[in-house]
Scaffold this motif. Structure first.
Motif, short mmCIF file in Angstrom:
data_model
loop_
_atom_site.label_atom_id
_atom_site.label_comp_id
_atom_site.label_asym_id
_atom_site.label_seq_id
_atom_site.Cartn_x
_atom_site.Cartn_y
_atom_site.Cartn_z
N UNK A 21 -3.16 67.30 95.00
CA UNK A 21 -4.26 67.18 95.96
C UNK A 21 -3.81 66.54 97.28
N UNK A 22 -2.51 66.51 97.54
CA UNK A 22 -2.01 65.71 98.66
C UNK A 22 -2.56 66.15 100.01
N UNK A 23 -2.67 67.45 100.26
CA UNK A 23 -3.18 67.89 101.57
C UNK A 23 -4.63 67.47 101.78
N UNK A 24 -5.54 67.80 100.88
CA UNK A 24 -6.92 67.35 101.13
C UNK A 24 -7.07 65.83 101.05
N UNK A 25 -6.32 65.19 100.17
CA UNK A 25 -6.42 63.73 100.05
C UNK A 25 -5.92 63.05 101.31
N UNK A 26 -4.83 63.56 101.88
CA UNK A 26 -4.29 62.92 103.08
C UNK A 26 -5.27 63.03 104.24
N UNK A 47 -1.49 63.13 115.44
CA UNK A 47 -2.08 64.13 114.55
C UNK A 47 -2.41 63.47 113.22
N UNK A 48 -3.68 63.40 112.90
CA UNK A 48 -4.10 62.71 111.68
C UNK A 48 -3.70 63.48 110.43
N UNK A 49 -3.63 64.79 110.50
CA UNK A 49 -3.18 65.54 109.33
C UNK A 49 -1.75 65.17 108.99
N UNK A 50 -0.90 65.12 110.02
CA UNK A 50 0.50 64.73 109.81
C UNK A 50 0.59 63.28 109.35
N UNK A 51 -0.17 62.41 109.99
CA UNK A 51 -0.18 60.99 109.61
C UNK A 51 -0.65 60.81 108.18
N UNK A 52 -1.68 61.56 107.80
CA UNK A 52 -2.20 61.47 106.44
C UNK A 52 -1.18 61.93 105.41
N UNK A 53 -0.45 62.99 105.72
CA UNK A 53 0.59 63.46 104.80
C UNK A 53 1.68 62.39 104.64
#
Length: 138
Positions: A21-26, A47-53
């Protein structure tokens, strides 16, 4: 406070489900964080998507190193310096921990039992205390 061997085992057992679930969880981590503490939004300019990952990947790395203090120490020290450099303060770790618990609950669903939540909370609290101490975060 050290994380118990039983808690480490529980955390590691949950990692495969989290990695699925790493992509949606991040992504949802930051949504949850800004819902809890909107004032922290200004700390994150990229970029929050990148930061979240990166956040979720780092979390998994730390979980893998929980029983290896010689390897974990330098990892936490580097993270502490980086976070201090962007303005993270000791008080920011509490809402981040709350957002993490919500995010893990979303990612793991019914598998995020109170026992597993306690293990993750103990690990996060330990991680946060070490980062605050190593980074001189006030």
């Amino acid at each position: 406070m050290a994380v118990s061997a039983a808690d480490i085992r529980k955390i590691r057992d949950s990692l495969p489900m989290i990695r699925e679930q790493i992509a949606p969880a991040s992504s949802s981590f930051y949504d949850n964080l800004f819902a809890i503490a909107p004032e922290l939004r200004n700390l994150f300019r990229g970029d929050l998507d990148d930061q979240g990952m990166r956040f979720m990947s780092t979390l998994a790395t730390i979980a893998d190193l929980l029983d290896d203090p010689e390897a974990l120490g330098p990892e936490l020290e580097g993270l502490a310096r980086a976070h201090a450099g962007i303005g993270v303060r000791a008080a920011h770790f509490a809402p981040m921990g709350s957002a993490l618990m919500v995010t893990l609950g979303e990612a793991l669903g019914p598998a995020f039992t109170p026992d597993l939540q306690g293990a993750w909370r103990a690990a996060y609290d330990n991680f946060a205390a070490e980062m605050i101490a190593r980074g001189g975060l006030t």
